[in-house]
Design a protein around this motif. Structure first.
Motif, short mmCIF file in Angstrom:
data_model
loop_
_atom_site.label_atom_id
_atom_site.label_comp_id
_atom_site.label_asym_id
_atom_site.label_seq_id
_atom_site.Cartn_x
_atom_site.Cartn_y
_atom_site.Cartn_z
N PHE A 114 -6.60 1.29 -20.37
CA PHE A 114 -5.72 1.67 -19.27
C PHE A 114 -5.21 3.09 -19.47
N TYR A 115 -5.24 3.89 -18.41
CA TYR A 115 -4.69 5.24 -18.44
C TYR A 115 -3.24 5.14 -17.97
N LYS A 116 -2.33 5.02 -18.93
CA LYS A 116 -0.92 4.85 -18.60
C LYS A 116 -0.35 6.14 -18.03
N PRO A 117 0.27 6.06 -16.85
CA PRO A 117 0.90 7.26 -16.29
C PRO A 117 2.21 7.60 -17.01
N TYR A 118 2.68 8.77 -16.72
CA TYR A 118 3.98 9.24 -17.20
C TYR A 118 5.09 8.34 -16.66
N GLN A 119 6.06 8.04 -17.49
CA GLN A 119 7.23 7.23 -17.14
C GLN A 119 6.86 5.84 -16.62
N VAL A 120 6.00 5.19 -17.39
CA VAL A 120 5.67 3.78 -17.20
C VAL A 120 5.86 3.09 -18.55
N LEU A 121 6.57 1.97 -18.57
CA LEU A 121 6.79 1.25 -19.81
C LEU A 121 5.51 0.54 -20.26
N SER A 122 5.31 0.46 -21.57
CA SER A 122 4.14 -0.23 -22.13
C SER A 122 4.42 -1.72 -22.29
N GLN A 123 4.93 -2.33 -21.25
CA GLN A 123 5.23 -3.76 -21.23
C GLN A 123 5.21 -4.22 -19.79
N PHE A 124 5.24 -5.55 -19.60
CA PHE A 124 5.04 -6.11 -18.26
C PHE A 124 6.34 -6.46 -17.54
N SER A 125 7.48 -6.26 -18.15
CA SER A 125 8.74 -6.54 -17.47
C SER A 125 9.82 -5.60 -18.00
N ASP A 126 10.87 -5.44 -17.19
CA ASP A 126 11.97 -4.57 -17.59
C ASP A 126 13.22 -4.96 -16.81
N ASP A 127 14.31 -5.22 -17.52
CA ASP A 127 15.53 -5.66 -16.84
C ASP A 127 16.30 -4.50 -16.20
N LYS A 128 15.79 -3.27 -16.38
CA LYS A 128 16.44 -2.11 -15.77
C LYS A 128 15.71 -1.61 -14.52
N GLY A 129 14.66 -2.31 -14.14
CA GLY A 129 13.96 -1.97 -12.91
C GLY A 129 13.01 -0.80 -13.01
N ARG A 130 12.66 -0.39 -14.24
CA ARG A 130 11.73 0.72 -14.39
C ARG A 130 10.28 0.26 -14.16
N THR A 131 9.41 1.21 -13.90
CA THR A 131 8.01 0.89 -13.66
C THR A 131 7.37 0.37 -14.94
N GLY A 146 -0.51 -2.27 -29.31
CA GLY A 146 0.21 -1.05 -29.64
C GLY A 146 1.07 -0.60 -28.48
N ARG A 147 1.73 0.53 -28.66
CA ARG A 147 2.66 1.03 -27.66
C ARG A 147 2.35 2.50 -27.35
N LEU A 148 2.91 2.94 -26.24
CA LEU A 148 2.88 4.35 -25.87
C LEU A 148 4.20 4.63 -25.19
N ASP A 149 4.91 5.66 -25.64
CA ASP A 149 6.25 5.94 -25.15
C ASP A 149 6.31 6.06 -23.63
N TYR A 150 7.45 5.73 -23.08
CA TYR A 150 7.71 5.81 -21.65
C TYR A 150 7.38 7.18 -21.08
N ASP A 151 7.72 8.24 -21.81
CA ASP A 151 7.50 9.60 -21.33
C ASP A 151 6.20 10.22 -21.85
N SER A 152 5.31 9.39 -22.39
CA SER A 152 3.99 9.84 -22.79
C SER A 152 2.95 9.26 -21.84
N GLU A 153 1.77 9.85 -21.84
CA GLU A 153 0.68 9.43 -20.96
C GLU A 153 -0.54 9.09 -21.79
N GLY A 154 -1.51 8.44 -21.15
CA GLY A 154 -2.79 8.31 -21.80
C GLY A 154 -3.23 6.89 -22.10
#
Length: 209
Positions: free
Chosen positions: A7-24, A39-47
């Motif tokens: 998966f090519y994770k976009p910028y500002q997307v969480l590396s998980q399937f749910s979030d209680d703060k309403g983030r993407t 593994g993980r990839l930071d919210y503000d990282s891409e790739g």
């Protein structure tokens, strides 16, 4: 055989399937049930982010003992020097210890790499430069801390590869699949070419309502 999702994770997307703060989250892009990130990839990282429903494969990808290299394209503030690159190669001292030797080189971002939705903003007069950095470890925000330590803060971070799996032929916010065979007698992960259309299983970039 196990199916691996690249998966090519976009910028500002969480590396998980749910979030209680309403983030993407990944759920806004991937509708396949019962798969999880390896593994993980930071919210503000891409790739590149790998996902699978196979626990053994997930462990092979994430556990440090298998030393799966991860390659990052890093846009830093300023024109990075050869001296700074050499420090990154040899290892730098962070607050959680010395980093392992790494591969680090000057790099020119490819033409196909899309612009980030939120443009990078270096301080006036400094400009930016790119490096390619390959690590054999994965500490929290390690790349950002390493480049800051040598005097060149990270402004944009794109993970291009994990092992031999790469972002090639994947659009932002989409994924492709490949079949992976894991021999019992070896710790290596052997890729098998996918017979599926690389872009057949995709999701749109827009957040679902």
């Amino acid at each position: 055989m196990s199916t691996l999702y690249l998966f090519y994770k976009p910028y500002q997307v969480l590396s998980q399937f749910s979030d209680d703060k309403g983030r993407t989250t990944l759920a806004d892009y991937i509708k396949v049930p019962n798969i999880y990130p390896a593994g993980r990839l930071d919210y503000d990282s891409e790739g590149l982010l790998l996902l699978t429903d196979e626990g053994a494969l997930q462990a092979r990808i994430t556990e440090p003992k298998y030393k799966l290299p991860k390659t990052y394209w890093v846009q830093v503030e300023g024109q990075i020097t050869d001296e700074a690159l050499e420090k990154l190669r040899k290892g730098v001292e962070l607050n959680d210890g010395m980093t392992r030797p790494a591969k680090a080189a000057h790099f020119q971002a490819p033409a196909w790499l899309p612009e980030r939705p939120e443009a990078v903003q270096p301080r006036p007069g400094l400009g930016t430069s790119w490096i390619e950095l390959t690590l054999l470890e994965g500490r929290n925000r390690q790349v950002r801390r390493m480049t800051a330590t040598v005097g060149f803060p990270t402004l944009r971070l794109v993970r291009y590869a994990i092992g031999t799996w790469t972002l090639d032929f994947i659009k932002v916010g989409r994924y492709r699949t490949t079949e992976v065979h894991m021999p019992v007698a070896t710790a290596s992960v052997v890729r098998k070419p996918s017979t599926k259309n690389p872009t057949a299983k995709t999701q749109t970039r827009k957040k679902s309502s």
